[in-house]
Write an enzyme that holds these catalytic residues in place. Structure first.
Site, short mmCIF file in Angstrom:
data_model
loop_
_atom_site.label_atom_id
_atom_site.label_comp_id
_atom_site.label_asym_id
_atom_site.label_seq_id
_atom_site.Cartn_x
_atom_site.Cartn_y
_atom_site.Cartn_z
N LEU A 76 0.87 -1.17 0.00
CA LEU A 76 0.00 0.00 0.00
C LEU A 76 0.91 1.22 0.00
CD1 LEU A 76 -2.57 -1.04 2.78
CD2 LEU A 76 -2.37 -1.87 0.43
N HIS A 77 0.95 1.93 -1.12
CA HIS A 77 1.87 3.07 -1.24
C HIS A 77 1.06 4.36 -1.33
CE1 HIS A 77 5.78 4.91 -2.29
NE2 HIS A 77 5.02 5.78 -2.95
N SER A 78 1.23 5.21 -0.33
CA SER A 78 0.51 6.48 -0.32
C SER A 78 1.22 7.48 -1.23
CB SER A 78 0.43 7.04 1.10
OG SER A 78 -0.32 6.17 1.93
N CYS A 91 11.99 12.40 2.56
CA CYS A 91 11.27 11.19 2.94
C CYS A 91 11.92 10.00 2.23
CB CYS A 91 9.79 11.31 2.58
SG CYS A 91 9.48 11.47 0.80
N CYS A 93 9.84 7.90 0.31
CA CYS A 93 8.73 7.41 -0.50
C CYS A 93 9.16 7.00 -1.91
CB CYS A 93 7.63 8.46 -0.57
SG CYS A 93 6.98 8.94 1.04
N GLY A 118 0.64 13.16 2.16
CA GLY A 118 0.94 13.70 3.48
C GLY A 118 0.26 12.96 4.62
N ASP A 151 -1.72 10.69 11.70
CA ASP A 151 -1.82 9.91 10.46
C ASP A 151 -3.30 9.72 10.18
OD1 ASP A 151 -1.79 8.05 8.39
OD2 ASP A 151 -0.11 6.92 9.22
N ARG A 153 -4.67 8.43 7.41
CA ARG A 153 -4.94 7.48 6.34
C ARG A 153 -5.89 6.37 6.78
NH1 ARG A 153 1.13 6.16 4.65
NH2 ARG A 153 1.30 6.31 6.94
#
Length: 235
Positions: A76-78, A91, A93, A118, A151, A153
Site C-alpha cells: 500500500l503506497h501512499s 522522505c 517514498c 501527506g 496519520d 490514512r
C-alpha cells in the site's frame, strides 16, 4: 515477520467493481522497467481515484492456495508528489515505490497507489508541515500542530480493491504496523509482513527515526554522528 490471522470480527467491507484495466509500461529514472496492469474501480469507500497495479504474474499469484505458492506480495503506497515525482530526499517514498515495483514484479502481486498525500492531510498541508519540521517539530508533531491527526490514512479502499480481485490473503510489503492492523480489521489476512529497505538520505534521518520511535516502524537506523546532528539543527 510472520503475522498470525486475526481473531476478532472484521469490519464489514462493501465490494467495489473493476472499472477499467489497461497495460502500462513503467520506467524509473535508474533505467529499471516493468509492465503493470493498472486497474481502476467503481464503489471505493472514499470516492478517490486510487489505482491498483498488477505486477509480475499477479493473476497466477491469486491461485496460491491451490498451487501451494506464497500469497501475492502487496504494498500500500501512499501518493507522495515530492518524493515519487520530484525525488525529494526529505522522505523515503520515492525509493520505496521503486523498490516495491521491483520486488512485487519478481514474485507477482499488487502495488496499490493510494491518493493520500501527506498521510492523508493533503499536499499543501504537507508542505506547511515541512516548514514546522524545519523549526524543530517532528513529522507527527507538525501534523498535529496544523490541526490534523498524526496519520489520517484509512485503508478501507485498499482492502476493497484487494477483495474485489479475490486477494483476501497477502504478504504485506511494509514497515508500518498500522497498515497490517487496518487490513486485518478489514478482513485481509496477512500471511507475512515483509519489511522494505532502509532508504536513508542526507536529509531524512530525523524523519525515519520518528517513524521508528513514534509508530514502531521496523527500521534499523545507524546512529547519527555529532557533526550530522549539528547539521540537522542548522538546516
Amino acid at each position: 515477520m510472520t503475522v498470525t490471522s486475526h481473531q476478532h470480527v472484521s469490519r464489514r467491507l462493501d465490494l467495489a467493481t473493476v472499472r477499467s484495466r489497461v497495460s502500462v509500461p513503467l520506467r524509473f529514472p535508474d533505467g529499471f522497467t516493468a509492465d503493470a496492469d493498472v486497474l481502476t474501480f467503481h464503489g471505493l469507500a472514499d470516492g478517490k481515484e486510487h489505482l491498483l497495479l498488477g505486477l509480475g504474474g499477479w493473476e497466477q499469484a491469486l491461485l496460491h492456495r491451490e498451487s501451494g505458492r506464497p500469497a501475492p506480495l502487496a504494498r500500500l503506497h501512499s501518493e507522495c508528489l515530492t518524493g515519487d515525482v520530484f525525488g525529494s530526499e526529505r522522505c523515503d517514498c520515492g525509493p520505496q515505490l521503486r523498490e516495491g515495483v521491483e520486488e512485487i514484479a519478481a514474485t507477482g502481486g499488487f502495488l496499490l497507489y493510494l491518493r493520500q498525500e501527506g498521510r492523508g492531510i493533503g499536499l499543501y498541508a504537507k508542505l506547511d508541515a515541512y516548514a514546522l519540521q524545519d523549526a524543530g517539530l517532528d513529522t507527527y508533531e507538525a501534523n498535529v500542530a496544523l490541526g490534523h491527526g498524526e496519520d489520517e490514512r484509512d485503508y478501507t479502499a485498499a482492502a476493497q480493491m484487494l477483495a474485489t480481485l479475490g486477494a483476501t490473503s497477502v504478504r504485506l510489503l511494509s514497515n508500518n504496523p498500522d497498515k497490517a492492523a487496518q487490513l486485518l480489521d478489514l478482513g485481509i489476512d496477512i500471511t507475512e509482513q515483509v519489511p522494505t529497505g532502509v532508504h536513508l538520505s542526507r536529509a531524512n534521518h530525523r524523519y525515519l527515526a520518528a517513524k521508528r520511535d513514534h509508530t514502531s516502524h521496523t527500521l534499523d537506523l545507524p546512529a547519527r554522528t555529532r557533526q550530522e546532528l549539528k547539521n540537522d539543527r542548522l538546516s
